[in-house]
Design an enzyme around this catalytic site. Sequence first.
Site, short mmCIF file in Angstrom:
data_model
loop_
_atom_site.label_atom_id
_atom_site.label_comp_id
_atom_site.label_asym_id
_atom_site.label_seq_id
_atom_site.Cartn_x
_atom_site.Cartn_y
_atom_site.Cartn_z
CE1 TYR A 181 -42.40 -18.83 38.74
CE2 TYR A 181 -41.02 -17.32 37.51
CZ TYR A 181 -41.97 -18.32 37.54
OH TYR A 181 -42.49 -18.82 36.36
CE LYS A 231 -57.61 -17.83 35.99
NZ LYS A 231 -58.38 -18.09 34.76
CG ASP A 239 -57.78 -17.95 31.42
OD1 ASP A 239 -57.66 -16.71 31.60
OD2 ASP A 239 -58.77 -18.58 31.80
CG ASP A 284 -40.98 -17.79 33.30
OD1 ASP A 284 -40.32 -17.73 32.26
OD2 ASP A 284 -40.73 -18.59 34.23
CG ASP A 290 -40.06 -18.49 27.26
OD1 ASP A 290 -39.41 -17.41 27.20
OD2 ASP A 290 -39.59 -19.53 27.73
#
Length: 368
Positions: free
Chosen positions: A146, A197, A230, A254, A258
Amino acid sequence: MSKPELKFTVLPGDGIGPEVMTSALEVLHVLAARAGLTLNYSTHPVGGAAIDDCGVALPDSTRDACAAADAILFGSVGGPKWEHLPPAEQPERAALLPLRKHFQLFANIRPGLLYRELVDASPLKTERIPDGIDMVCIRELTGGIYFGQPKTTRTLEGGDVEAIDTMVYKRSEIERIAEVAAQTALARNGKVCSVDKANVLTTSVLWRKTVTEFFAQKYPQLKLSHMYVDNAAMQLARDPNQFDVLFTENMFGDILSDEMAIVCGSLGMLCSASLGTGRNTHGLPFGLYEPAGGTAPDIAGKGIANPCAQILSAALMLRYSFGLDSLAATIESAVREAVGDGYRTGDIAFGGQTVNTAQMTKAIIERL
Ligand code: NAD
């Protein structure tokens, strides 16, 4: 001798923000009076309210008031009234992001707590979470894709268009979020899962190496595990309670935080803390404390919003920025008891009898 003082800035914001902020302040007042503490706070406009009052979402006077305090108690910002503005001037982007940046709020701590009494609020089958959910998601908030540079769009020779985002992490950034995760795990069950990852991303390779070395050197007593993002997304939906403290980089956090919020049911119950690099006058982290939900325009002004998330955010402020763990726990127990005793705002009533914001607040205060 003067009473110990809690100096914080109150930014109620828009929509239900001011309504639930009133509840949180009432709870703090009762608790402070009982504990012999002085509340020293001032209230300032932010978001849409500040655009209306001062022409900008984060006036200098609001930012200066935050800088002069030990913590920020934040409501939420935004709503249909300001949606016509250009994206860069929208309340969330023009208020919350600059606050995070200005105060280097690098660690977002979001408890994923679903009481047993509220398991019906979760989209998961009740038999998967018979006792509710109790975990914490920690998200790195100021690094990663970001913020990395270059971030650009360009037209290539031949006319094709290419967009670039850059994912960057420094060892020091990884270590400081690992420290927050470790401290959180020490206060809970000593179990931490780092999500990355590392099978694909170079930043994740550094993340995993740094985290592994950091815990081996500094916190060998903690049980550290690693998981690919994942798989973590699947495991959260399958069995959230296998996690105790889950921590990860900005973009993965992020998304996963959520997912955790929806798995835990109502937004009206979920609080969060964003901790900064800076230390306040108590030598503790400067932080911004806010509910996970937004301004809920559909119910704003009706006096029926669930105040629990804002009240629990105030509890986190007491814990992290003022070191008042037992007072924080007092608030958390009172909220739990009120819900356990059947007090429910509309979002957690499932068609049963409801109370309004003021009644819910009163029920919590009676149980402090
Ligand atoms: P929202 O979280 O405001 O509302 C989603 C749903 O959850 C609504 O049905 C709402 O009534 C319900 N809800 C949320 N909090 C509740 C509470 N305390 N009690 C009872 N019900 C509650 O999300 P949205 O509708 O997508 O966004 C509305 C506005 O809020 C937008 O302008 C958005 O940009 C803003 N927003 C701000 C923040 C923030 O300030 N941090 C975060 C999210 C959204």
